[in-house]
Design an enzyme around this catalytic site. Structure first.
Site, PDB file in Angstrom:
ATOM      1  N   ASP A  95       0.851  -1.178   0.000  1.00 62.86           N
ATOM      2  CA  ASP A  95       0.000   0.000   0.000  1.00 62.86           C
ATOM      3  C   ASP A  95       0.898   1.243   0.000  1.00 62.86           C
ATOM      4  OD1 ASP A  95      -2.306   1.599   0.375  1.00 62.86           O
ATOM      5  OD2 ASP A  95      -2.080   1.499   2.550  1.00 62.86           O
ATOM      6  N   ASP A 114      -0.424   4.981   1.310  1.00 59.41           N
ATOM      7  CA  ASP A 114      -0.754   5.844   2.449  1.00 59.41           C
ATOM      8  C   ASP A 114      -0.789   5.038   3.745  1.00 59.41           C
ATOM      9  OD1 ASP A 114      -1.674   8.649   1.300  1.00 59.41           O
ATOM     10  OD2 ASP A 114      -2.412   7.111  -0.066  1.00 59.41           O
ATOM     11  N   ASP A 133      -1.586  -1.305   5.825  1.00 57.78           N
ATOM     12  CA  ASP A 133      -1.949  -0.815   7.154  1.00 57.78           C
ATOM     13  C   ASP A 133      -3.445  -0.767   7.427  1.00 57.78           C
ATOM     14  OD1 ASP A 133      -2.219   1.473   5.289  1.00 57.78           O
ATOM     15  OD2 ASP A 133      -2.695   2.587   7.115  1.00 57.78           O
TER      16      ASP A 133
END
Length: 288
Positions: free
Chosen positions: A47, A49, A229
């Site tokens: 990922d 961000d 996350d």
């Protein structure tokens, strides 16, 4: 702060720290070994961000540190596939990371940009659904009322996102987002929740997991690592485990980039927990 959090440091020390965070894979060196031993048949995806770039109040303010991008560039020269799976449009993801040699999957699997491609390619499953969410927003949402409630609307093509990070009353803004999610379900659309964001998506079977699996299968990848996350990254973790169970992948490593507001469901699916983007960069450095 996650226990055993990482900084960028000596590889052996980092491995010792990571091992203490995981019940699923206590030997982290062994977890990474299949990738390091056979980079020509291995893939590294993550990922952006919250994983490569620290979370900020407004998405436009996010930045991937230059040293992180350089690590990704070096990995791309060594491994069969290196790329990013993001909720952002693919072209925006590439611009944020700044490395054209990577693969970028945008809008959680709805589109992709291969290395050097000039334009993103939408997934064929999206045909006929491109304007479904836009029609819902036009018919059910008063933009002025939305702004008054503390929600910011982000146009991501076939997906629309509602953000409330930094709103004057985040709880009230989230409550309004939840009422819209209920309305969206009634219109055969699919709400997806993230860290202070609601995405409304067309009802098609596309996510980070399906997109990742397709890329790995096309290149006959044997070992893969994925770092993320947020809740949408669970799709990628579960898909990798499913591919290993089915014999379509020899090994998989799932890394959760932890934070105080990180969803516990993501940690539960991970092999390794690291402390923020700096901790994940430490993992990437071990793969160089």
């Amino acid at each position: 702060m996650c226990p055993g959090g990482l900084g960028v440091g000596h590889g052996a020390a980092i491995l010792d720290q990571m091992a203490s965070t995981s019940d699923r894979a206590p030997d982290v060196k062994a977890l990474l070994a299949p990738l390091r031993d056979d980079p020509a048949s291995s893939a590294i995806f993550c990922d952006i961000d919250g994983t490569l770039a620290p979370i900020v109040e407004r998405a436009l303010d996010a930045r991937v540190p230059g040293q992180t991008a350089e690590v990704l560039g070096r990995l791309a020269k060594r491994y069969a596939l290196v790329g990013c799976l993001s909720g952002r449009p693919a072209a925006q993801a590439r611009q944020l990371v700044g490395r054209d040699e990577l693969v970028y999957v945008g809008n959680h699997g709805f589109e992709r940009m291969m290395p050097g491609a000039g334009e993103p390619e939408p997934d064929p499953a999206l045909r006929g659904h491109e304007e479904s969410v836009a029609a819902f927003i036009a018919g059910h949402v008063d933009l002025a009322e939305l702004e008054h409630a503390g929600l910011r609307l982000e146009d991501k093509g076939p997906i629309k996102a509602l953000h409330w990070r930094g709103a004057a009353d985040e709880s009230a803004a989230e409550a309004r987002a939840r009422s819209l999610a209920t309305e969206a379900i009634g219109c055969n659309l699919v709400p997806h929740w993230g860290r202070k964001v609601l995405e409304i998506r067309p009802a098609v079977e596309l996510n980070k997991g399906t997109a990742l699996a397709e890329l790995l299968e096309q290149r006959l990848i044997a070992a893969a690592l994925y770092g993320g996350d947020d809740l949408t990254d669970v799709d990628a973790f579960r898909k990798l485990r499913g591919m290993v169970a089915a014999g379509d992948l020899d090994s998989a490593a799932c890394v959760w980039i932890g934070s105080e507001e990180g969803p516990p469901e993501v940690r539960a699916e991970a092999d390794v927990v690291v402390d923020g983007p700096a901790g994940f960069v430490a993992v990437l450095r071990l793969l160089e």
